[in-house]
Write a protein that holds these residues in place. Sequence first.
Motif, mmCIF file in Angstrom:
data_model
loop_
_atom_site.group_PDB
_atom_site.id
_atom_site.type_symbol
_atom_site.label_atom_id
_atom_site.label_comp_id
_atom_site.label_asym_id
_atom_site.label_seq_id
_atom_site.Cartn_x
_atom_site.Cartn_y
_atom_site.Cartn_z
ATOM 1 N N MET A 111 0.837 -1.206 0.000
ATOM 2 C CA MET A 111 0.000 0.000 0.000
ATOM 3 C C MET A 111 0.867 1.250 0.000
ATOM 4 N N PRO A 112 1.084 1.842 -1.114
ATOM 5 C CA PRO A 112 1.887 3.053 -1.137
ATOM 6 C C PRO A 112 1.139 4.215 -0.509
ATOM 7 N N LYS A 113 -0.131 4.338 -0.829
ATOM 8 C CA LYS A 113 -0.901 5.451 -0.282
ATOM 9 C C LYS A 113 -1.908 4.933 0.736
ATOM 10 N N PRO A 114 -1.752 5.269 2.012
ATOM 11 C CA PRO A 114 -2.693 4.837 3.043
ATOM 12 C C PRO A 114 -3.968 5.667 3.026
ATOM 13 N N THR A 115 -4.533 5.797 1.840
ATOM 14 C CA THR A 115 -5.767 6.564 1.656
ATOM 15 C C THR A 115 -5.615 8.014 2.096
ATOM 16 N N GLY A 116 -4.413 8.528 1.910
ATOM 17 C CA GLY A 116 -4.180 9.942 2.063
ATOM 18 C C GLY A 116 -4.677 10.577 3.341
ATOM 19 N N SER A 117 -3.766 11.042 4.133
ATOM 20 C CA SER A 117 -4.166 11.709 5.369
ATOM 21 C C SER A 117 -4.452 13.178 5.124
ATOM 22 N N ARG A 118 -4.039 13.675 3.983
ATOM 23 C CA ARG A 118 -4.279 15.098 3.742
ATOM 24 C C ARG A 118 -5.768 15.360 3.546
ATOM 25 N N THR A 119 -6.152 16.539 3.950
ATOM 26 C CA THR A 119 -7.579 16.871 3.926
ATOM 27 C C THR A 119 -8.163 16.809 2.523
ATOM 28 N N PHE A 120 -7.436 17.371 1.564
ATOM 29 C CA PHE A 120 -8.015 17.410 0.215
ATOM 30 C C PHE A 120 -8.190 15.997 -0.350
ATOM 31 N N GLU A 121 -7.391 15.055 0.137
ATOM 32 C CA GLU A 121 -7.561 13.676 -0.318
ATOM 33 C C GLU A 121 -8.824 13.065 0.264
ATOM 34 N N GLN A 122 -9.135 13.456 1.481
ATOM 35 C CA GLN A 122 -10.390 12.988 2.066
ATOM 36 C C GLN A 122 -11.579 13.588 1.328
ATOM 37 N N VAL A 123 -11.426 14.837 0.929
ATOM 38 C CA VAL A 123 -12.485 15.464 0.139
ATOM 39 C C VAL A 123 -12.665 14.708 -1.176
ATOM 40 N N LEU A 124 -11.554 14.361 -1.794
ATOM 41 C CA LEU A 124 -11.614 13.597 -3.037
ATOM 42 C C LEU A 124 -12.336 12.276 -2.826
ATOM 43 N N ALA A 125 -11.969 11.590 -1.753
ATOM 44 C CA ALA A 125 -12.595 10.295 -1.472
ATOM 45 C C ALA A 125 -14.096 10.460 -1.282
ATOM 46 N N GLU A 126 -14.473 11.524 -0.579
ATOM 47 C CA GLU A 126 -15.896 11.764 -0.338
ATOM 48 C C GLU A 126 -16.633 12.054 -1.657
ATOM 49 N N ILE A 127 -16.021 12.846 -2.499
ATOM 50 C CA ILE A 127 -16.643 13.148 -3.792
ATOM 51 C C ILE A 127 -16.782 11.870 -4.619
ATOM 52 N N GLU A 128 -15.731 11.068 -4.582
ATOM 53 C CA GLU A 128 -15.791 9.809 -5.330
ATOM 54 C C GLU A 128 -16.895 8.917 -4.771
ATOM 55 N N ARG A 129 -17.011 8.909 -3.441
ATOM 56 C CA ARG A 129 -18.055 8.118 -2.818
ATOM 57 C C ARG A 129 -19.437 8.596 -3.266
ATOM 58 N N ARG A 130 -19.607 9.906 -3.305
ATOM 59 C CA ARG A 130 -20.910 10.435 -3.700
ATOM 60 C C ARG A 130 -21.225 10.107 -5.156
ATOM 61 N N ILE A 131 -20.201 10.166 -5.983
ATOM 62 C CA ILE A 131 -20.427 9.836 -7.398
ATOM 63 C C ILE A 131 -20.939 8.408 -7.502
ATOM 64 N N THR A 132 -20.290 7.514 -6.766
ATOM 65 C CA THR A 132 -20.709 6.120 -6.819
ATOM 66 C C THR A 132 -22.095 5.934 -6.211
ATOM 67 N N ALA A 133 -22.289 6.522 -5.030
ATOM 68 C CA ALA A 133 -23.528 6.284 -4.300
ATOM 69 C C ALA A 133 -24.725 6.978 -4.953
ATOM 70 N N SER A 134 -24.546 8.262 -5.261
ATOM 71 C CA SER A 134 -25.684 9.027 -5.768
ATOM 72 C C SER A 134 -25.878 8.867 -7.265
ATOM 73 N N GLY A 135 -25.014 8.066 -7.884
ATOM 74 C CA GLY A 135 -25.175 7.881 -9.314
ATOM 75 C C GLY A 135 -24.996 9.147 -10.111
ATOM 76 N N LEU A 136 -24.164 10.043 -9.593
ATOM 77 C CA LEU A 136 -23.855 11.248 -10.365
ATOM 78 C C LEU A 136 -23.192 10.844 -11.670
#
Lengths: 241, 241
Positions: A1-26
């Motif tokens: 695992m090179p990237k431990p799912t990014g501790s930086r804030t903007f990476e968490q924002v990215l993950a959340e946006i990606e989650r919403r795209i998947t979940a909300s069918g954007l």
Amino acid sequence: MPKPTGSRTFEQVLAEIERRITASGLTVGDRLPGERQLAEELQVSRSSVREAFRVLETLGLVEVQVGRGPNAGAILSYDPGATLTDLLRLNLRLSSLTMREVVDTRLMIEQWSAAQAARMPAGHDPESSRAMAAALAAMDGAATPEEFVRHDMAFHIALTDRAGNTLNSAIMRALSITLRQYATEAVHRLGHTADLQTDHRLIHSAITAGSAADAATAVAEHLARAYPPIADGREVLPSSA
Amino acid sequence: MPKPTGSRTFEQVLAEIERRITASGLTVGDRLPGERQLAEELQVSRSSVREAFRVLETLGLVEVQVGRGPNAGAILSYDPGATLTDLLRLNLRLSSLTMREVVDTRLMIEQWSAAQAARMPAGHDPESSRAMAAALAAMDGAATPEEFVRHDMAFHIALTDRAGNTLNSAIMRALSITLRQYATEAVHRLGHTADLQTDHRLIHSAITAGSAADAATAVAEHLARAYPPIADGREVLPSSA
DNA sequence: GACCAAATATGGTCAGACCATACACCTATC
DNA sequence: GATAGGTGTATGGTCTGACCATATTTGGTC
């Protein structure tokens, strides 16, 4: 695992946006929340949201527009081509890639696509069919090498589109843009375009006739003619992009 | 001209950095100025510099580290693979791409690479040669589908590396990662790996024997076996990445 | 109804502050 | 003198709040 799912804030924002795209069918065309709103929803600063947006924009996933109204804000889009183009250009600058490799990859995609296109039924994808014919005619009437190359690019891209793989098409577009200046110089060197047009018509008729093997051969011979000076060195990108 | 060389500040910062890379001959491993210093040099705010850095980071051109010392700051690197992987994953999520297209592109690259690899002289690139043999052995000893797939990926990547085109290798790596979960599920479904290993050995011996055509055929048959359920639909990416 | 002006929502930019991290340096100790 | 530990400091990471630029929306006026 090179990237431990990014501790930086903007990476968490990215993950959340990606989650919403998947979940909300954007999907393409939908709008993301504004920077301020998203910042408040996620309890982060606007800077972090903005950095996340820059990443999405770089990946060609969103287009951002200022102002107000339905077209303003971050809109989900689909343009991996721009990203790939930047990626290729910058890696050529860093000498991490050679022109030889770019040309070889282009040959690979185009040979494959020509063979696939030849296997398609006659009425398949009339748009790319028209585009190929139009590009052929336009090359005949081209007054300058620059104009010729522009239509030449359109011809080869239409050929790739005709094979029906959008991933290959996206890569092909990026490769074409990267090679444009190179192609223009090659035409200048050649001094004429008759041979190239003969090749193009050979490719076109092989595809129309449904001869996959002939189409692939014709493409290989054409690219060998168009990019002869490229041997094995580490040619760099021309200075201007 | 879609982009008039970006009026946004961070785009000008990007252009300046790109200019410096070209002009100063910066290359992989070199360090960019710190955020504060660059901001002052270019008379822009730190935020703009940071946004430019996020773009460079996304493109896999720099790696950023905090702290102090020679390893801190923004270092020029070369990792287009990560960008390509993100690009593929997100476009699959947006349904802008289908699994079918990803698999087809992989087949294209791998067939081409197998043929090229077969044409190489015997002693060529011993490292990828060793990697292929080691992956073969490791697959024999794999206890779980997950472990098998890990070595399977290594095998196919080594095959691509052997063809000597780093651009193709980068694309292949991204495709492999994208398809990993898919491949794991396929192995689970199959229930055994004997047929797959037979294929692998066929591919390997064809390359070693220098039979380009046989190698290409073997690759095509192998991938047809490994990804049979993929027909023509718009399969979506498995929920977890 | 057409046109023009003000309000407003949106991204773009900036300045300044503070935190976390990781190396650099210096001092105390042996 | 060598080593170990504490302190300094440069670096990225984050946040706040302000202001600007732009484009649409709104509403008033003719």
